[in-house]
Design a protein around this motif. Structure first.
Motif, PDB file in Angstrom:
ATOM      1  N   SER A  93     -10.253   3.591 -20.479  1.00  0.00           N
ATOM      2  CA  SER A  93     -10.313   2.926 -21.728  1.00  0.00           C
ATOM      3  C   SER A  93      -8.707   2.538 -21.367  1.00  0.00           C
ATOM      4  N   ALA A  94      -7.818   1.844 -22.507  1.00  0.00           N
ATOM      5  CA  ALA A  94      -6.699   2.650 -22.272  1.00  0.00           C
ATOM      6  C   ALA A  94      -5.740   3.440 -22.580  1.00  0.00           C
ATOM      7  N   PRO A  95      -4.858   4.134 -22.012  1.00  0.00           N
ATOM      8  CA  PRO A  95      -4.203   5.278 -21.872  1.00  0.00           C
ATOM      9  C   PRO A  95      -3.924   5.548 -23.992  1.00  0.00           C
ATOM     10  N   VAL A  96      -4.267   6.879 -23.595  1.00  0.00           N
ATOM     11  CA  VAL A  96      -3.551   7.294 -25.518  1.00  0.00           C
ATOM     12  C   VAL A  96      -2.696   8.279 -25.382  1.00  0.00           C
ATOM     13  N   ALA A  97      -2.298   8.856 -24.255  1.00  0.00           N
ATOM     14  CA  ALA A  97      -1.639  10.240 -24.289  1.00  0.00           C
ATOM     15  C   ALA A  97      -0.467  10.073 -22.832  1.00  0.00           C
ATOM     16  N   SER A  98       0.196  10.214 -22.067  1.00  0.00           N
ATOM     17  CA  SER A  98       1.210  10.659 -21.683  1.00  0.00           C
ATOM     18  C   SER A  98       1.655  12.367 -21.710  1.00  0.00           C
ATOM     19  N   ILE A  99       1.309  12.974 -20.116  1.00  0.00           N
ATOM     20  CA  ILE A  99       1.330  14.231 -20.251  1.00  0.00           C
ATOM     21  C   ILE A  99       2.566  14.228 -18.632  1.00  0.00           C
ATOM     22  N   ASP A 100       3.409  15.476 -18.793  1.00  0.00           N
ATOM     23  CA  ASP A 100       4.558  15.366 -18.315  1.00  0.00           C
ATOM     24  C   ASP A 100       4.165  17.056 -17.488  1.00  0.00           C
ATOM     25  N   HIS A 101       4.725  17.583 -16.938  1.00  0.00           N
ATOM     26  CA  HIS A 101       4.178  18.572 -15.617  1.00  0.00           C
ATOM     27  C   HIS A 101       5.331  19.322 -16.213  1.00  0.00           C
ATOM     28  N   ALA A 102       5.613  20.583 -16.187  1.00  0.00           N
ATOM     29  CA  ALA A 102       6.799  21.731 -16.100  1.00  0.00           C
ATOM     30  C   ALA A 102       6.633  22.714 -15.685  1.00  0.00           C
ATOM     31  N   ILE A 103       7.632  23.305 -15.305  1.00  0.00           N
ATOM     32  CA  ILE A 103       7.735  24.650 -14.510  1.00  0.00           C
ATOM     33  C   ILE A 103       7.855  25.903 -15.060  1.00  0.00           C
ATOM     34  N   PHE A 104       7.163  26.853 -14.787  1.00  0.00           N
ATOM     35  CA  PHE A 104       7.067  28.021 -16.040  1.00  0.00           C
ATOM     36  C   PHE A 104       7.374  29.372 -14.772  1.00  0.00           C
ATOM     37  N   VAL A 105       8.832  30.116 -15.538  1.00  0.00           N
ATOM     38  CA  VAL A 105       9.415  31.278 -14.827  1.00  0.00           C
ATOM     39  C   VAL A 105       9.152  32.185 -16.274  1.00  0.00           C
ATOM     40  N   LYS A 106       9.140  33.530 -15.412  1.00  0.00           N
ATOM     41  CA  LYS A 106       9.782  34.524 -16.490  1.00  0.00           C
ATOM     42  C   LYS A 106      11.252  34.974 -17.107  1.00  0.00           C
ATOM     43  N   LEU A 149      -1.283  10.217 -17.015  1.00  0.00           N
ATOM     44  CA  LEU A 149      -1.766   9.240 -18.213  1.00  0.00           C
ATOM     45  C   LEU A 149      -2.987  10.010 -18.447  1.00  0.00           C
ATOM     46  N   PHE A 150      -3.315  10.760 -19.267  1.00  0.00           N
ATOM     47  CA  PHE A 150      -4.836  11.013 -19.923  1.00  0.00           C
ATOM     48  C   PHE A 150      -5.254   9.952 -20.688  1.00  0.00           C
ATOM     49  N   ILE A 151      -6.410   9.867 -20.330  1.00  0.00           N
ATOM     50  CA  ILE A 151      -7.074   8.509 -21.697  1.00  0.00           C
ATOM     51  C   ILE A 151      -9.042   9.035 -22.281  1.00  0.00           C
ATOM     52  N   SER A 152      -9.407   8.761 -22.903  1.00  0.00           N
ATOM     53  CA  SER A 152     -10.232   9.094 -23.840  1.00  0.00           C
ATOM     54  C   SER A 152     -11.025   7.453 -24.247  1.00  0.00           C
ATOM     55  N   LEU A 155     -16.788  11.080 -20.265  1.00  0.00           N
ATOM     56  CA  LEU A 155     -15.576  11.842 -20.048  1.00  0.00           C
ATOM     57  C   LEU A 155     -14.530  11.865 -21.168  1.00  0.00           C
ATOM     58  N   ILE A 156     -13.792  12.893 -21.713  1.00  0.00           N
ATOM     59  CA  ILE A 156     -12.846  12.316 -22.573  1.00  0.00           C
ATOM     60  C   ILE A 156     -11.854  13.084 -21.651  1.00  0.00           C
ATOM     61  N   GLY A 157     -10.591  12.524 -22.287  1.00  0.00           N
ATOM     62  CA  GLY A 157      -9.093  13.713 -21.774  1.00  0.00           C
ATOM     63  C   GLY A 157      -8.581  13.452 -20.416  1.00  0.00           C
ATOM     64  N   ILE A 158      -9.454  11.867 -19.623  1.00  0.00           N
ATOM     65  CA  ILE A 158      -9.721  12.485 -18.002  1.00  0.00           C
ATOM     66  C   ILE A 158      -8.705  11.860 -17.786  1.00  0.00           C
ATOM     67  N   PRO A 159      -7.611  12.281 -16.406  1.00  0.00           N
ATOM     68  CA  PRO A 159      -6.723  11.983 -15.651  1.00  0.00           C
ATOM     69  C   PRO A 159      -6.941  10.339 -15.148  1.00  0.00           C
TER      70      PRO A 159
END
Length: 197
Positions: free
Chosen positions: A115-128, A17-20, A99-103
């Motif tokens: 504060s209350a969460p305003v966005a959720s962040i997904d992680h992903a694997i990136f390869v060529k 969760l990231f919040i502002s 702070l803004i957008g802090i995990p």
């Protein structure tokens, strides 16, 4: 030449969760910061599309939220973007009001009021695009993976001794290492990495 990547979602990691909003060092009952005529909010300078510099001006989703907050509360809020390390130290030293957008870190709840969460962040694997052997966390065994040293997923990856982790200063640097074939994969916040790609 553009970097083409394959994208694999990391399903075993919890959504972050990231919040502002206003995160204060003082107890929640204190209104010392709210009595100020002007506030200073800090955010990560290399975390597009949430916070970044656009023509030397702070921009992004989290920055836009602060501008709405400023207008709604009729408070003058100055936004300063910098590294996460400087954001946290500025808050602890009192040179930054929020702070803004802090995990959300459980260990920081003793001195940060979220504060209350305003966005959720997904992680992903990136390869060529030419990489046909990496398609999951398990397939990263024996490889070198670039990860931003400020990413919340870093501690989880360090627990897996099969994976060699190369810490970078930012997501763009991690992607550059992938492009130059210094690593087999990058693990990063999906929207952030896609923005820089």
């Amino acid at each position: 030449m553009k970097v083409r990547t394959k994208l694999y979602h990391i399903c075993i990691i919890l959504t972050l969760l990231f919040i502002s909003g206003i995160f204060l060092l003082c107890p929640s009952g204190s209104n010392a910061a709210t009595e100020k005529k002007s506030l200073i909010f800090a955010g990560n300078d290399k975390f597009a599309p949430y916070s970044f510099f656009l023509n030397d001006t702070p921009a992004g989703y989290s920055v836009d939220l602060v501008r709405v907050l400023s207008s709604a509360t009729n408070k003058d809020i100055t936004i300063k973007l910098m590294s996460w390390e400087k954001c946290i130290s500025g808050l602890r030293e009192g040179t930054v009001d929020g702070l803004i957008g802090i995990p959300v870190y459980k260990k920081r709840e003793m001195y940060i009021d979220y504060s209350a969460p305003v966005a959720s962040i997904d992680h992903a694997i990136f390869v060529k695009a030419t990489n046909h052997y990496v398609n999951s966390i398990e397939s990263l065994g024996g490889t070198v993976v670039a990860v931003n040293k400020e990413s919340l997923i870093l501690n989880e990856l360090l627990k897996d001794r099969r994976i060699k982790v190369l810490k970078t200063n930012s997501v763009p640097e991690a992607l550059s290492r992938l492009k130059n074939r210094e690593v087999s994969a990058v693990i990063a916040e999906k929207d952030v990495a896609l923005y820089y790609i």
